[in-house]
Design a protein around this motif. Structure first.
Motif, PDB file in Angstrom:
ATOM      1  N   GLU A   1       0.833  -1.200   0.000  1.00 49.59           N
ATOM      2  CA  GLU A   1       0.000   0.000   0.000  1.00 49.59           C
ATOM      3  C   GLU A   1       0.874   1.259   0.000  1.00 49.59           C
ATOM      4  O   GLU A   1       0.616   2.206  -0.746  1.00 49.59           O
ATOM      5  CB  GLU A   1      -0.917  -0.021   1.219  1.00 49.59           C
ATOM      6  CG  GLU A   1      -1.908   1.111   1.285  1.00 49.59           C
ATOM      7  CD  GLU A   1      -2.889   0.935   2.418  1.00 49.59           C
ATOM      8  OE1 GLU A   1      -4.056   1.294   2.222  1.00 49.59           O
ATOM      9  OE2 GLU A   1      -2.498   0.451   3.505  1.00 49.59           O
TER      10      GLU A   1
ATOM     11  N   ARG B   1       0.987   4.052  -2.957  1.00 44.05           N
ATOM     12  CA  ARG B   1       0.724   5.475  -2.681  1.00 44.05           C
ATOM     13  C   ARG B   1       1.863   6.339  -3.212  1.00 44.05           C
ATOM     14  O   ARG B   1       1.631   7.406  -3.768  1.00 44.05           O
ATOM     15  CB  ARG B   1       0.548   5.708  -1.185  1.00 44.05           C
ATOM     16  CG  ARG B   1      -0.767   5.237  -0.654  1.00 44.05           C
ATOM     17  CD  ARG B   1      -0.817   5.435   0.858  1.00 44.05           C
ATOM     18  NE  ARG B   1      -1.994   4.822   1.402  1.00 44.05           N
ATOM     19  CZ  ARG B   1      -2.983   5.511   1.961  1.00 44.05           C
ATOM     20  NH1 ARG B   1      -2.913   6.812   2.063  1.00 44.05           N
ATOM     21  NH2 ARG B   1      -4.036   4.872   2.430  1.00 44.05           N
TER      22      ARG B   1
ATOM     23  N   LEU C   1       3.336  10.014   3.332  1.00 44.21           N
ATOM     24  CA  LEU C   1       2.768   8.732   2.920  1.00 44.21           C
ATOM     25  C   LEU C   1       2.579   7.801   4.127  1.00 44.21           C
ATOM     26  O   LEU C   1       1.558   7.139   4.250  1.00 44.21           O
ATOM     27  CB  LEU C   1       3.646   8.059   1.879  1.00 44.21           C
ATOM     28  CG  LEU C   1       3.701   8.761   0.512  1.00 44.21           C
ATOM     29  CD1 LEU C   1       4.800   8.164  -0.343  1.00 44.21           C
ATOM     30  CD2 LEU C   1       2.369   8.687  -0.175  1.00 44.21           C
TER      31      LEU C   1
ATOM     32  N   GLU D   1      -0.382   9.002   6.199  1.00 43.22           N
ATOM     33  CA  GLU D   1      -1.644   8.644   5.546  1.00 43.22           C
ATOM     34  C   GLU D   1      -1.951   7.168   5.713  1.00 43.22           C
ATOM     35  O   GLU D   1      -3.101   6.784   5.886  1.00 43.22           O
ATOM     36  CB  GLU D   1      -1.584   8.985   4.057  1.00 43.22           C
ATOM     37  CG  GLU D   1      -1.624  10.456   3.751  1.00 43.22           C
ATOM     38  CD  GLU D   1      -1.477  10.742   2.267  1.00 43.22           C
ATOM     39  OE1 GLU D   1      -1.357   9.776   1.476  1.00 43.22           O
ATOM     40  OE2 GLU D   1      -1.454  11.916   1.899  1.00 43.22           O
TER      41      GLU D   1
END
Length: 92
Positions: free
Chosen positions: A70, A74, A86, A89
């Motif tokens: 993930e 991103r 990142l 998030e």
């Protein structure tokens, strides 16, 4: 009744296992991408379900792989974002 008895069998399954479909939704990728990553050895061994084409893993065994994937996706999708942004998030 204990908390585990209050949960349905489906909820207990969802708490312990993750399907390729769930990973696809979370990462916005296709099932073919998951299958390809699995064949390349980028994911841990899955649990085979005889007679169906279902790919499942124990949630605890695959979570770190999915989290790293993930984060990488991103970064690719937002190349101007900093690594700190990142990671923040990803935790949210």
């Amino acid at each position: 009744m204990t908390e585990q008895q209050d949960q349905s069998a489906q909820q207990r399954f969802e708490d312990r296992y993750v399907t390729s479909q769930e990973i696809c939704k979370r990462l916005h990728i296709t099932r073919a991408t998951v299958v390809h990553a699995r064949r390349r050895g980028l994911l841990p061994d899955a649990i085979a379900v005889p007679g169906v084409q279902l790919i499942i893993w124990e949630r605890a065994a695959i979570e770190r792989y999915v989290a790293a994937w993930e984060l990488m996706l991103r970064a690719r999708r937002n190349p101007r974002a900093s690594l700190t942004t990142l990671k923040a998030e990803a935790r949210a």
